[in-house]
Design an enzyme around this catalytic site. Sequence first.
Site, PDB file in Angstrom:
ATOM      1  N   PRO A  65       0.851  -1.200   0.000  1.00  0.00           N
ATOM      2  CA  PRO A  65       0.000   0.000   0.000  1.00  0.00           C
ATOM      3  C   PRO A  65       0.887   1.250   0.000  1.00  0.00           C
ATOM      4  O   PRO A  65       1.972   1.233   0.583  1.00  0.00           O
ATOM      5  CB  PRO A  65      -0.810  -0.132   1.298  1.00  0.00           C
ATOM      6  CG  PRO A  65      -0.059  -1.097   2.152  1.00  0.00           C
ATOM      7  CD  PRO A  65       0.737  -1.966   1.241  1.00  0.00           C
ATOM      8  N   HIS A  66       0.428   2.286  -0.701  1.00  0.00           N
ATOM      9  CA  HIS A  66       1.251   3.487  -0.780  1.00  0.00           C
ATOM     10  C   HIS A  66       0.393   4.712  -1.055  1.00  0.00           C
ATOM     11  O   HIS A  66      -0.762   4.584  -1.456  1.00  0.00           O
ATOM     12  CB  HIS A  66       2.312   3.332  -1.869  1.00  0.00           C
ATOM     13  CG  HIS A  66       1.758   2.942  -3.203  1.00  0.00           C
ATOM     14  ND1 HIS A  66       1.507   1.623  -3.533  1.00  0.00           N
ATOM     15  CD2 HIS A  66       1.394   3.667  -4.272  1.00  0.00           C
ATOM     16  CE1 HIS A  66       1.015   1.566  -4.766  1.00  0.00           C
ATOM     17  NE2 HIS A  66       0.932   2.795  -5.237  1.00  0.00           N
ATOM     18  N   GLY A  67       0.973   5.888  -0.835  1.00  0.00           N
ATOM     19  CA  GLY A  67       0.224   7.112  -1.079  1.00  0.00           C
ATOM     20  C   GLY A  67       1.103   8.325  -0.873  1.00  0.00           C
ATOM     21  O   GLY A  67       2.252   8.217  -0.432  1.00  0.00           O
TER      22      GLY A  67
ATOM     23  N   TYR B 508       0.440   9.373  -8.255  1.00  0.00           N
ATOM     24  CA  TYR B 508       1.842   9.128  -8.567  1.00  0.00           C
ATOM     25  C   TYR B 508       2.612  10.375  -8.968  1.00  0.00           C
ATOM     26  O   TYR B 508       3.793  10.298  -9.280  1.00  0.00           O
ATOM     27  CB  TYR B 508       1.952   8.056  -9.667  1.00  0.00           C
ATOM     28  CG  TYR B 508       1.548   6.705  -9.171  1.00  0.00           C
ATOM     29  CD1 TYR B 508       2.434   5.939  -8.414  1.00  0.00           C
ATOM     30  CD2 TYR B 508       0.281   6.204  -9.410  1.00  0.00           C
ATOM     31  CE1 TYR B 508       2.061   4.713  -7.913  1.00  0.00           C
ATOM     32  CE2 TYR B 508      -0.103   4.970  -8.912  1.00  0.00           C
ATOM     33  CZ  TYR B 508       0.786   4.229  -8.174  1.00  0.00           C
ATOM     34  OH  TYR B 508       0.425   3.018  -7.673  1.00  0.00           O
TER      35      TYR B 508
END
Lengths: 154, 589
Positions: A65-67, B508
């Site tokens: 998970p990333h953000g 992103y």
Amino acid sequence: MEIVDLISPESVVPNLRATSKKQALQELARRAAELTGLHERAIFDVLLERERLGTTGVGNGIAIPHGKLSNLPRLYGLFARLEKPIGFDSIDEQPVDLIFLLLAPESAGADHLKALARVSRLLRDKTVCEKLRGTDSAEGLYALLTESPASRAA
Amino acid sequence: MAEIDLIILVCAGLTLASVFTSVVAFRAGAPLLLLFLCIGLLAGRDGLGGIVLTDRPSAFLIASAALAVILFDSGFHTSLKSYRQAAAPAITLATLGVVLTAGLLALPAHFLLGFDWPVSLLLSTSLSSTDAAALFFLLRVGGITIRDRVRSTLEVESGTNDPVAACLALTLVGVVAGQHGQGLAAVAVDLARQMGGGVLFGLIGGMAMVLVVNRVKLEAGLYPVVVMGLAIAVYAMTNLLGGSGFLAAYLAGLVAGNARLQSAGSLRRFQDGITWLAQIGMFVTLGLLARPSQFPAIALPSALLAAALIFLARPIAVFCCLAPFRFGTRERFFIAWVGLRGAVSLLLALVPVLGGVPGSDVIFEISFLVVLVSLAVQGWTVRPLARWLGLIVPEKTGLVERVEVDLPGLADREMVTYQLHPESAIAHGRPLPRWARPLLLHREGTVQYSPRRLQAGDRIYLLATPSQLPLLDKLFGKMKDEGATEASLYGDFAIGPDATLKALRESYGLPIGEEEETGTIGEIFRREYHSDLEIGDRLHLGPIDLIVRDMQEGRILSVGIALEPEEKPLAGWEKFKARLIAAIGLPEG
């Protein structure tokens, strides 16, 4: 960009307890809040937002998970080994037991992508994952994660 | 009588020898057709066997009939889907490409080797077509899956260009033998008649086949025989009427193979066998015809010509023909390299010999050597090259044990049986869709009717349409392993096609302009690729690539994000290029 630039021994959790994806993300957000000093809620919301695009469960029991968060001073990683595997809507529909959380400042741009790619490449290595699953101390996990690719190959 | 039995024994022995040595060759990755050719050489007059075959017309007859069978079969196995996908580039290659290759190759033949123009042109024309038989072997029997668009292009090209080269060769022989008024117009008319006749009679023949198989009531075992008989009849009739028989046989196969045919399964199995036999028969016969004792004398010119073909004529023709189409450099490179020459070239090289063209004896021998070189060099390197260029797609599903059974009178459905794999989705507790419920299952000696619960190892029987088969494979076959190769081909993360570009940009921080921010990822792929979208297609989005991961009936199901698209397995090529640029002293870029 190396793993050692992302995590510290304090950001490795050897036995996270969670029964669902949501609970795991909440727990990770809480720990990340302690590390970064940001709001738990803000981190959780960002992670959930990303999961809406598509799952970060990349298969073989791994989730990344990333953000992005605006007032983060630098990239932060957090690694957790789950006590019991949980459902994560992964692309291979297998339960997840290794989670690498990655948070990036709003301005990180290319560094964010590079760090994510680095983590993804590390956890694609099945022998690394086997070793991580077989290690239950924070120090041991930290050592495995930050081992340089060259020394691993040797 | 003893003599006849001896001949039969020799034929059977050669066939068996080819079959058994193929087992060994397959392990070694050697091109099988090269092996068959060598068996012919070994058995021939200069080899161990000492069989003297001087009867060129008979050899031509055997090889032509065999080629008609092979071309029919290759049409039969080419799906219209791949035709639609690759028609434009493939047909450009098959027509313009053949002419360009023939023209370019005639130059070294004339200027370097000193043949006069007619012989040079005949030689280069016979070597101008990519051999469908050889190529299909490599792409299909080789057990690798090349990216769809590349494979379709090669298949359609090689299937369609044999007739084109044959037309060209026959016309040329006609010109040289003085049957035409030498005028270009006469040549063009002849070419047009050959192509037109081939298309017309091929289509009619194919439709007749479908009618016969689906309407006429015959003993079940006779259908494959009728189809094969009709295929050869179409070939011969078309030739007699002045069209191209090879083109007709190929098209008849294409029509019949894509129609709903009763007992299609047994037709396929029969044709597989017959095609193998035709391959062996054709190559061994052509091998017998060659005289290896003459080879040393022509080795040097042949090697020169082979090199000119492999490294100049074919690549130039391919790059010219594919210029207007969307292919990556690596894909172009691969298509250029996989221009295998084979039996068609040998057959066409026989045409001037039989046509009594002066000085044409040497054409066959040189063609033979060039084909040998091409089969050995290109045939042996195709698989490693495809792997190196990253054109191999990982198998969609793991191992499936599936047997198809034809149902009499039911053209659109077949009985399918699977052995449920222990690592299949169903065995792992995925729900069983209504349409995939088995009619019966066979478990440890007992039979259950309309079973609801399945377990690993069950043999299940169900009725399915051909379009459901890939889905059934996914349910009952071994689940695919999301390994490292998968990630490099399909990206690090998966997202849905409904995600918007805006959301992706925000997640992103992609440096893409505001004006590009309309629509979902799925829509953007559609806009870029229109209807020929396929799995593995990429969109460059600033530093990342988006890749189509999964599709169903033309809809995108999942899109992958590749975070480091520049890290492709072609590092060696980049290094080589950099070194080359440094060596020549060119400015970078």
